[in-house]
Design a protein around this motif. Structure first.
Motif, short mmCIF file in Angstrom:
data_model
loop_
_atom_site.label_atom_id
_atom_site.label_comp_id
_atom_site.label_asym_id
_atom_site.label_seq_id
_atom_site.Cartn_x
_atom_site.Cartn_y
_atom_site.Cartn_z
N PHE A 84 -37.52 -30.22 0.28
CA PHE A 84 -36.96 -30.07 1.63
C PHE A 84 -35.45 -30.20 1.53
O PHE A 84 -34.86 -31.26 1.79
CB PHE A 84 -37.57 -31.14 2.55
CG PHE A 84 -37.36 -30.84 4.01
CD1 PHE A 84 -37.78 -29.63 4.56
CD2 PHE A 84 -36.75 -31.75 4.84
CE1 PHE A 84 -37.59 -29.35 5.92
CE2 PHE A 84 -36.56 -31.48 6.20
CZ PHE A 84 -36.97 -30.27 6.73
N THR A 85 -34.81 -29.10 1.12
CA THR A 85 -33.37 -29.08 0.85
C THR A 85 -32.91 -27.64 0.84
O THR A 85 -33.72 -26.71 0.89
CB THR A 85 -33.07 -29.75 -0.51
OG1 THR A 85 -31.66 -29.66 -0.78
CG2 THR A 85 -33.81 -29.08 -1.66
N PHE A 86 -31.59 -27.47 0.75
CA PHE A 86 -31.03 -26.13 0.57
C PHE A 86 -31.42 -25.61 -0.82
O PHE A 86 -31.53 -26.38 -1.77
CB PHE A 86 -29.50 -26.18 0.72
CG PHE A 86 -28.84 -24.85 0.52
CD1 PHE A 86 -29.14 -23.79 1.37
CD2 PHE A 86 -27.97 -24.64 -0.52
CE1 PHE A 86 -28.55 -22.55 1.18
CE2 PHE A 86 -27.37 -23.41 -0.72
CZ PHE A 86 -27.66 -22.36 0.13
N PHE A 87 -31.59 -24.31 -0.92
CA PHE A 87 -32.14 -23.71 -2.13
C PHE A 87 -31.41 -24.08 -3.42
O PHE A 87 -32.03 -24.24 -4.48
CB PHE A 87 -32.15 -22.17 -1.99
CG PHE A 87 -32.74 -21.50 -3.18
CD1 PHE A 87 -34.11 -21.56 -3.41
CD2 PHE A 87 -31.94 -20.86 -4.11
CE1 PHE A 87 -34.66 -20.97 -4.54
CE2 PHE A 87 -32.48 -20.27 -5.24
CZ PHE A 87 -33.86 -20.33 -5.46
N LEU A 180 -20.58 -32.52 -4.58
CA LEU A 180 -20.13 -32.30 -3.20
C LEU A 180 -19.95 -30.81 -2.95
O LEU A 180 -19.66 -30.05 -3.87
CB LEU A 180 -18.77 -32.97 -2.97
CG LEU A 180 -18.66 -34.49 -3.14
CD1 LEU A 180 -17.20 -34.91 -2.94
CD2 LEU A 180 -19.57 -35.21 -2.17
N SER A 181 -20.10 -30.43 -1.69
CA SER A 181 -19.80 -29.06 -1.27
C SER A 181 -18.73 -29.10 -0.19
O SER A 181 -18.76 -29.99 0.67
CB SER A 181 -21.06 -28.40 -0.69
OG SER A 181 -20.71 -27.24 0.05
N PHE A 182 -17.82 -28.14 -0.24
CA PHE A 182 -16.82 -28.00 0.82
C PHE A 182 -17.06 -26.73 1.62
O PHE A 182 -16.13 -26.15 2.19
CB PHE A 182 -15.40 -28.00 0.23
CG PHE A 182 -15.07 -29.23 -0.57
CD1 PHE A 182 -15.24 -30.50 -0.03
CD2 PHE A 182 -14.60 -29.12 -1.87
CE1 PHE A 182 -14.95 -31.64 -0.78
CE2 PHE A 182 -14.30 -30.25 -2.63
CZ PHE A 182 -14.47 -31.51 -2.09
N ASP A 193 -15.31 -21.08 -0.05
CA ASP A 193 -16.20 -21.90 -0.89
C ASP A 193 -15.41 -22.93 -1.68
O ASP A 193 -14.25 -22.70 -2.04
CB ASP A 193 -16.97 -21.00 -1.87
CG ASP A 193 -18.20 -20.37 -1.25
OD1 ASP A 193 -18.97 -21.10 -0.59
OD2 ASP A 193 -18.40 -19.15 -1.42
N GLY A 194 -16.06 -24.05 -1.97
CA GLY A 194 -15.45 -25.08 -2.82
C GLY A 194 -16.46 -26.18 -3.07
O GLY A 194 -17.43 -26.33 -2.31
N GLY A 195 -16.24 -26.94 -4.12
CA GLY A 195 -17.14 -28.05 -4.42
C GLY A 195 -16.47 -29.03 -5.36
O GLY A 195 -15.33 -28.82 -5.81
C1 PLP Z 1 -24.46 -26.81 1.10
C2 PLP Z 1 -25.42 -27.35 0.13
C3 PLP Z 1 -25.41 -27.00 -1.24
C4 PLP Z 1 -24.59 -25.89 -1.78
O1 PLP Z 1 -23.26 -25.93 -1.51
P1 PLP Z 1 -22.38 -24.57 -1.50
O2 PLP Z 1 -20.99 -25.08 -1.48
O3 PLP Z 1 -22.77 -23.82 -0.27
O4 PLP Z 1 -22.70 -23.82 -2.74
C5 PLP Z 1 -26.27 -27.65 -2.09
N1 PLP Z 1 -27.13 -28.58 -1.66
C6 PLP Z 1 -27.20 -28.94 -0.35
C7 PLP Z 1 -28.16 -29.99 0.08
C8 PLP Z 1 -26.36 -28.32 0.59
O5 PLP Z 1 -26.45 -28.66 1.87
#
Ligand code: PLP
Length: 377
Positions: A84-87, A180-182, A193-195
């Motif tokens: 249950f998360t982003f892909f 982290l994601s930005f 995009d950034g992280g």
């Molecule tokens: C947003 C997100 C990501 C991916 O981040 P991106 O910067 O969009 O590549 C990974 N995992 C979770 C749980 C997120 O919400």
């Protein structure tokens, strides 16, 4: 009164002069990739997140990928995570030829249940990726204990949780690596995009910083194979300007969540549960619908509420409509409907509402009125 799910224009209006100047400075410098702005952001984020090192990368997805590369994940390995998360959480595992193994969630917090992890461990398991979903940390102490007992790495997916705390420890600082994601809609969002990768392990920090530049060190000499995964100076300068406001914005989201919680009292729905030891930063405010007394199922109620909100001009989203174990691309893993019931139920019954910091009281009251009318009507 329309209420969007997120309103980035409202936020930009409050910081326009600073952000415009920050971008202008980068244009004058003509240094666009890595460089002093990225370095400054890395230092500030490391400090903010209570880690020794922080390495800017091109997205949150790449942060996960490079983190897994740095700990040596590859073909034949298994990595336990939540469905249950982003892909990207599981996609990064698969891209390296390894197998994501899904453990079900705690139905209260929607985070991976520490009590369902150990039964998934095999001789091939190398790591666990807890996700701090919606801005609330997963229950890290038992997870770290299991990892320690079995010699596994822990990679925190803190993409939605910058500034969140678990028993006074910062999201992203508890495992071997934090990601982290930005992405613009995250609590600290860039303008593209950034992280960032977080770690206090000097060896992992070194590996990741080499991997993000094609594995080259020194330049044009490659002892490992890496990617092009660097953070841009324009993104770093925008993020530096915005970082000063992050705590205030997180607090505003928490106030908005409190306000919703009290406005929703007495209605037939479940408001978000925050563990008393967690400092939740509400990247999302997600309600769960219940079956109606008229006989409507919870998923039917969810769709009805969503439709009413849409007709009233109010934005919502379902995070996430299909749990990863039931995604078409993972049919080969052999999961069936019913295997991970808490995740399946959450996918069917939940709805994310507007929670951004600039949301007004009137807008929140409007959202609650529409939901209340559609539940009673
Ligand atoms: C947003 C997100 C990501 C991916 O981040 P991106 O910067 O969009 O590549 C990974 N995992 C979770 C749980 C997120 O919400």
């Amino acid at each position: 009164m329309a209420v969007p799910l997120v309103d980035l224009k409202a936020q930009y209006a409050t910081i326009k002069d600073e952000v415009n100047k920050a971008i202008q400075d980068v244009l004058e410098s003509q240094v666009f990739i890595l460089g002093p702005k990225v370095k400054e952001l890395e230092e500030k984020i490391a400090n903010y997140c209570d880690v020794k090192y922080s390495i800017g990368v091109s997205s949150g997805s790449d942060a996960l990928l490079l983190a897994l590369m740095a700990i040596g994940i590859g073909r034949g390995d298994e990595v336990i995570t939540t469905p249950f998360t982003f892909f990207a959480t599981a996609g990064s595992v698969s891209l390296l030829g390894a197998k994501p193994v899904f453990a079900d969630i705690d139905p209260g917090t929607y985070n991976i249940s520490p009590y369902l992890i150990e039964e998934k461990i095999t001789s091939k398991t190398k790591a666990i990726i807890p996700v701090h979903l919606y801005g609330q940390c997963a229950d890290m102490d038992p997870i770290l204990e299991i990892a320690d007992k079995h010699g596994l790495y822990v990679i925190e997916d803190a993409a939605q949780a910058i500034g969140a705390r678990y028993k006074d420890r910062k999201a992203g600082s508890m495992g071997h690596i934090g990601c982290l994601s930005f992405f613009p809609t995250k609590n600290l969002g860039g303008y593209g995009d950034g992280g960032m990768i977080l770690t206090s392990d000097p060896e992992l920090a070194e590996k990741v910083s080499v991997l993000r530049v094609h594995g080259s060190k020194p330049k044009y000499y490659h002892s490992v194979i890496g990617c092009n995964s660097r953070l841009d100076a324009i993104q770093a300068s925008v993020l530096l300007a915005k970082l000063n406001y992050l705590d205030d914005w997180n607090e505003a989201r928490r106030r908005n969540a409190d306000k919703y919680n009290s406005l929703f009292k007495g209605l037939e729905l479940v408001t978000p549960f925050a563990e008393p030891f967690n400092y939740h930063i509400y990247n999302q405010y997600v309600i769960k619908l219940k079956p109606g007394s008229s006989g409507a199922s919870a998923p039917e109620k969810r769709d009805l509420v969503r439709e009413s909100l849409k007709n009233a001009g109010i934005g919502t989203e379902i995070y996430y409509p299909v749990p990863l174990h039931l995604q078409k691309c993972y049919s080969g893993l052999g999961y069936k409907l019913g295997n991970l019931p808490a995740s399946e139920e959450a996918s069917a019954n939940t709805l994310a509402l507007p929670i951004y910091p600039e949301l007004t009281n009137e807008q929140q009251e409007q959202v609650v009125r529409v939901i209340s009318d559609s539940l009673i009507g």
